[in-house]
Write a protein that holds these residues in place. Structure first.
Motif, PDB file in Angstrom:
ATOM      1  N   PRO A  16       1.165   3.385  11.053  1.00 35.02           N
ATOM      2  CA  PRO A  16      -0.091   2.616  11.047  1.00 35.02           C
ATOM      3  C   PRO A  16      -0.527   2.237  12.467  1.00 35.02           C
ATOM      4  O   PRO A  16      -0.561   1.065  12.833  1.00 35.02           O
ATOM      5  CB  PRO A  16       0.255   1.402  10.194  1.00 35.02           C
ATOM      6  N   ASN A  17      -0.884   3.219  13.274  1.00 35.92           N
ATOM      7  CA  ASN A  17      -1.168   3.000  14.683  1.00 35.92           C
ATOM      8  C   ASN A  17      -2.588   2.530  14.986  1.00 35.92           C
ATOM      9  O   ASN A  17      -2.882   2.169  16.110  1.00 35.92           O
ATOM     10  CB  ASN A  17      -0.887   4.279  15.476  1.00 35.92           C
ATOM     11  N   LEU A  18      -3.467   2.538  14.008  1.00 36.05           N
ATOM     12  CA  LEU A  18      -4.841   2.087  14.211  1.00 36.05           C
ATOM     13  C   LEU A  18      -5.175   0.988  13.199  1.00 36.05           C
ATOM     14  O   LEU A  18      -4.583   0.935  12.116  1.00 36.05           O
ATOM     15  CB  LEU A  18      -5.808   3.261  14.071  1.00 36.05           C
ATOM     16  N   PRO A  19      -6.137   0.122  13.523  1.00 40.06           N
ATOM     17  CA  PRO A  19      -6.416  -1.041  12.665  1.00 40.06           C
ATOM     18  C   PRO A  19      -6.751  -0.712  11.214  1.00 40.06           C
ATOM     19  O   PRO A  19      -6.273  -1.400  10.307  1.00 40.06           O
ATOM     20  CB  PRO A  19      -7.604  -1.717  13.356  1.00 40.06           C
ATOM     21  N   GLY A  20      -7.550   0.312  10.974  1.00 44.97           N
ATOM     22  CA  GLY A  20      -7.913   0.654   9.596  1.00 44.97           C
ATOM     23  C   GLY A  20      -6.718   1.125   8.790  1.00 44.97           C
ATOM     24  O   GLY A  20      -6.576   0.786   7.610  1.00 44.97           O
ATOM     25  N   ILE A  21      -5.844   1.886   9.421  1.00 48.21           N
ATOM     26  CA  ILE A  21      -4.635   2.367   8.752  1.00 48.21           C
ATOM     27  C   ILE A  21      -3.694   1.200   8.492  1.00 48.21           C
ATOM     28  O   ILE A  21      -3.150   1.055   7.395  1.00 48.21           O
ATOM     29  CB  ILE A  21      -3.946   3.461   9.596  1.00 48.21           C
ATOM     30  N   ALA A  22      -3.514   0.341   9.486  1.00 44.99           N
ATOM     31  CA  ALA A  22      -2.626  -0.813   9.345  1.00 44.99           C
ATOM     32  C   ALA A  22      -3.101  -1.749   8.238  1.00 44.99           C
ATOM     33  O   ALA A  22      -2.289  -2.258   7.456  1.00 44.99           O
ATOM     34  CB  ALA A  22      -2.529  -1.565  10.672  1.00 44.99           C
ATOM     35  N   ARG A  23      -4.406  -1.957   8.154  1.00 41.87           N
ATOM     36  CA  ARG A  23      -4.956  -2.838   7.112  1.00 41.87           C
ATOM     37  C   ARG A  23      -4.688  -2.267   5.720  1.00 41.87           C
ATOM     38  O   ARG A  23      -4.310  -2.996   4.796  1.00 41.87           O
ATOM     39  CB  ARG A  23      -6.452  -3.013   7.341  1.00 41.87           C
ATOM     40  N   PHE A  24      -4.872  -0.971   5.551  1.00 40.47           N
ATOM     41  CA  PHE A  24      -4.613  -0.333   4.262  1.00 40.47           C
ATOM     42  C   PHE A  24      -3.137  -0.446   3.897  1.00 40.47           C
ATOM     43  O   PHE A  24      -2.780  -0.856   2.795  1.00 40.47           O
ATOM     44  CB  PHE A  24      -5.049   1.134   4.304  1.00 40.47           C
ATOM     45  N   PHE A  25      -2.261  -0.096   4.836  1.00 40.14           N
ATOM     46  CA  PHE A  25      -0.821  -0.159   4.586  1.00 40.14           C
ATOM     47  C   PHE A  25      -0.373  -1.584   4.266  1.00 40.14           C
ATOM     48  O   PHE A  25       0.529  -1.793   3.452  1.00 40.14           O
ATOM     49  CB  PHE A  25      -0.041   0.371   5.778  1.00 40.14           C
ATOM     50  N   ALA A  26      -0.991  -2.587   4.910  1.00 38.83           N
ATOM     51  CA  ALA A  26      -0.603  -3.990   4.700  1.00 38.83           C
ATOM     52  C   ALA A  26      -0.884  -4.462   3.276  1.00 38.83           C
ATOM     53  O   ALA A  26      -0.237  -5.395   2.791  1.00 38.83           O
ATOM     54  CB  ALA A  26      -1.315  -4.883   5.705  1.00 38.83           C
ATOM     55  N   ALA A  27      -1.830  -3.822   2.608  1.00 33.94           N
ATOM     56  CA  ALA A  27      -2.160  -4.212   1.231  1.00 33.94           C
ATOM     57  C   ALA A  27      -1.163  -3.653   0.211  1.00 33.94           C
ATOM     58  O   ALA A  27      -1.167  -4.058  -0.947  1.00 33.94           O
ATOM     59  CB  ALA A  27      -3.579  -3.748   0.888  1.00 33.94           C
ATOM     60  N   ILE A  28      -0.297  -2.766   0.640  1.00 33.51           N
ATOM     61  CA  ILE A  28       0.689  -2.146  -0.259  1.00 33.51           C
ATOM     62  C   ILE A  28       1.913  -3.042  -0.382  1.00 33.51           C
ATOM     63  O   ILE A  28       2.470  -3.493   0.621  1.00 33.51           O
ATOM     64  CB  ILE A  28       1.084  -0.745   0.266  1.00 33.51           C
ATOM     65  N   ASP A  29       2.328  -3.295  -1.618  1.00 34.66           N
ATOM     66  CA  ASP A  29       3.503  -4.132  -1.857  1.00 34.66           C
ATOM     67  C   ASP A  29       4.799  -3.342  -1.734  1.00 34.66           C
ATOM     68  O   ASP A  29       5.741  -3.793  -1.089  1.00 34.66           O
ATOM     69  CB  ASP A  29       3.404  -4.776  -3.245  1.00 34.66           C
ATOM     70  N   SER A  30       4.852  -2.157  -2.350  1.00 36.63           N
ATOM     71  CA  SER A  30       6.091  -1.381  -2.303  1.00 36.63           C
ATOM     72  C   SER A  30       5.815   0.099  -2.565  1.00 36.63           C
ATOM     73  O   SER A  30       4.881   0.464  -3.270  1.00 36.63           O
ATOM     74  CB  SER A  30       7.109  -1.900  -3.319  1.00 36.63           C
ATOM     75  N   LEU A  31       6.684   0.910  -1.997  1.00 37.55           N
ATOM     76  CA  LEU A  31       6.623   2.351  -2.190  1.00 37.55           C
ATOM     77  C   LEU A  31       7.389   2.717  -3.454  1.00 37.55           C
ATOM     78  O   LEU A  31       8.505   2.229  -3.669  1.00 37.55           O
ATOM     79  CB  LEU A  31       7.243   3.070  -0.988  1.00 37.55           C
ATOM     80  N   VAL A  32       6.804   3.556  -4.294  1.00 36.87           N
ATOM     81  CA  VAL A  32       7.467   4.033  -5.508  1.00 36.87           C
ATOM     82  C   VAL A  32       8.076   5.413  -5.249  1.00 36.87           C
ATOM     83  O   VAL A  32       9.238   5.657  -5.557  1.00 36.87           O
ATOM     84  CB  VAL A  32       6.488   4.081  -6.703  1.00 36.87           C
ATOM     85  N   ALA A  33       7.280   6.317  -4.674  1.00 39.64           N
ATOM     86  CA  ALA A  33       7.758   7.669  -4.404  1.00 39.64           C
ATOM     87  C   ALA A  33       6.855   8.332  -3.374  1.00 39.64           C
ATOM     88  O   ALA A  33       5.672   8.026  -3.283  1.00 39.64           O
ATOM     89  CB  ALA A  33       7.777   8.505  -5.687  1.00 39.64           C
ATOM     90  N   ALA A  34       7.448   9.257  -2.623  1.00 46.16           N
ATOM     91  CA  ALA A  34       6.669  10.039  -1.653  1.00 46.16           C
ATOM     92  C   ALA A  34       7.173  11.472  -1.724  1.00 46.16           C
ATOM     93  O   ALA A  34       8.377  11.717  -1.674  1.00 46.16           O
ATOM     94  CB  ALA A  34       6.833   9.476  -0.255  1.00 46.16           C
ATOM     95  N   GLU A  35       6.235  12.405  -1.858  1.00 41.55           N
ATOM     96  CA  GLU A  35       6.582  13.819  -1.957  1.00 41.55           C
ATOM     97  C   GLU A  35       5.627  14.651  -1.128  1.00 41.55           C
ATOM     98  O   GLU A  35       4.512  14.216  -0.818  1.00 41.55           O
ATOM     99  CB  GLU A  35       6.526  14.281  -3.411  1.00 41.55           C
ATOM    100  N   GLU A  36       6.064  15.841  -0.803  1.00 41.49           N
ATOM    101  CA  GLU A  36       5.260  16.800  -0.060  1.00 41.49           C
ATOM    102  C   GLU A  36       5.288  18.127  -0.813  1.00 41.49           C
ATOM    103  O   GLU A  36       6.331  18.532  -1.314  1.00 41.49           O
ATOM    104  CB  GLU A  36       5.847  16.971   1.327  1.00 41.49           C
ATOM    105  N   GLY A  37       4.122  18.771  -0.899  1.00 47.15           N
ATOM    106  CA  GLY A  37       4.063  20.050  -1.576  1.00 47.15           C
ATOM    107  C   GLY A  37       3.027  20.947  -0.914  1.00 47.15           C
ATOM    108  O   GLY A  37       2.432  20.597   0.096  1.00 47.15           O
ATOM    109  N   THR A  38       2.832  22.104  -1.516  1.00 46.72           N
ATOM    110  CA  THR A  38       1.860  23.072  -1.024  1.00 46.72           C
ATOM    111  C   THR A  38       0.819  23.294  -2.100  1.00 46.72           C
ATOM    112  O   THR A  38       1.163  23.504  -3.268  1.00 46.72           O
ATOM    113  CB  THR A  38       2.568  24.402  -0.695  1.00 46.72           C
ATOM    114  N   LEU A  39      -0.440  23.258  -1.714  1.00 45.37           N
ATOM    115  CA  LEU A  39      -1.520  23.483  -2.662  1.00 45.37           C
ATOM    116  C   LEU A  39      -1.411  24.892  -3.220  1.00 45.37           C
ATOM    117  O   LEU A  39      -1.310  25.863  -2.476  1.00 45.37           O
ATOM    118  CB  LEU A  39      -2.872  23.275  -1.973  1.00 45.37           C
ATOM    119  N   ALA A  40      -1.412  25.008  -4.535  1.00 44.75           N
ATOM    120  CA  ALA A  40      -1.165  26.291  -5.191  1.00 44.75           C
ATOM    121  C   ALA A  40      -2.437  27.111  -5.404  1.00 44.75           C
ATOM    122  O   ALA A  40      -2.364  28.292  -5.691  1.00 44.75           O
ATOM    123  CB  ALA A  40      -0.472  26.073  -6.535  1.00 44.75           C
ATOM    124  N   GLU A  41      -3.599  26.521  -5.292  1.00 43.08           N
ATOM    125  CA  GLU A  41      -4.818  27.290  -5.532  1.00 43.08           C
ATOM    126  C   GLU A  41      -5.503  27.710  -4.278  1.00 43.08           C
ATOM    127  O   GLU A  41      -5.332  27.246  -3.240  1.00 43.08           O
ATOM    128  CB  GLU A  41      -5.775  26.537  -6.443  1.00 43.08           C
TER     129      GLU A  41
END
Length: 95
Positions: free
Chosen positions: A70-95
């Motif tokens: 969260p290196n910029l104010p808009g990103i930091a503000r969004f992240f600050a509203a999050i209470d907890s992480l449930v899951a994070a995944e990475e994939g490749t778009l199939a279409e």
């Protein structure tokens, strides 16, 4: 191939409006500061959970974004509203 970031998180009910208010600035900051950022969609789920679907041109672009955090104010503000992480995944778009 397009890399897709899937992040599921919880937001306290009293922070939901703040999360939505911060979203536009977060996307503006991503577009200005994150190479390879293609776009994002935010999905509201049940039980105070949300899913952020972000598209990146390459896995390297996604990795570089994670390193910046969260290196910029808009990103930091969004992240600050999050209470907890449930899951994070990475994939490749199939279409």
């Amino acid at each position: 191939m397009t890399t897709v970031e899937l992040t599921r998180f919880r937001v306290l009910p009293e922070q939901a409006e703040e999360l939505l208010a911060a979203r536009a600035d977060m996307l503006t900051d991503f577009a200005a500061d994150r190479a390879g950022f293609l776009g994002a969609r935010l999905v509201r789920l049940a039980n105070d959970e949300w899913l952020d679907i972000v598209e990146w041109a390459t896995p390297e672009d996604f990795a570089a974004s994670r390193e910046k955090g969260p290196n910029l104010p808009g990103i930091a503000r969004f992240f600050a509203a999050i209470d907890s992480l449930v899951a994070a995944e990475e994939g490749t778009l199939a279409e």
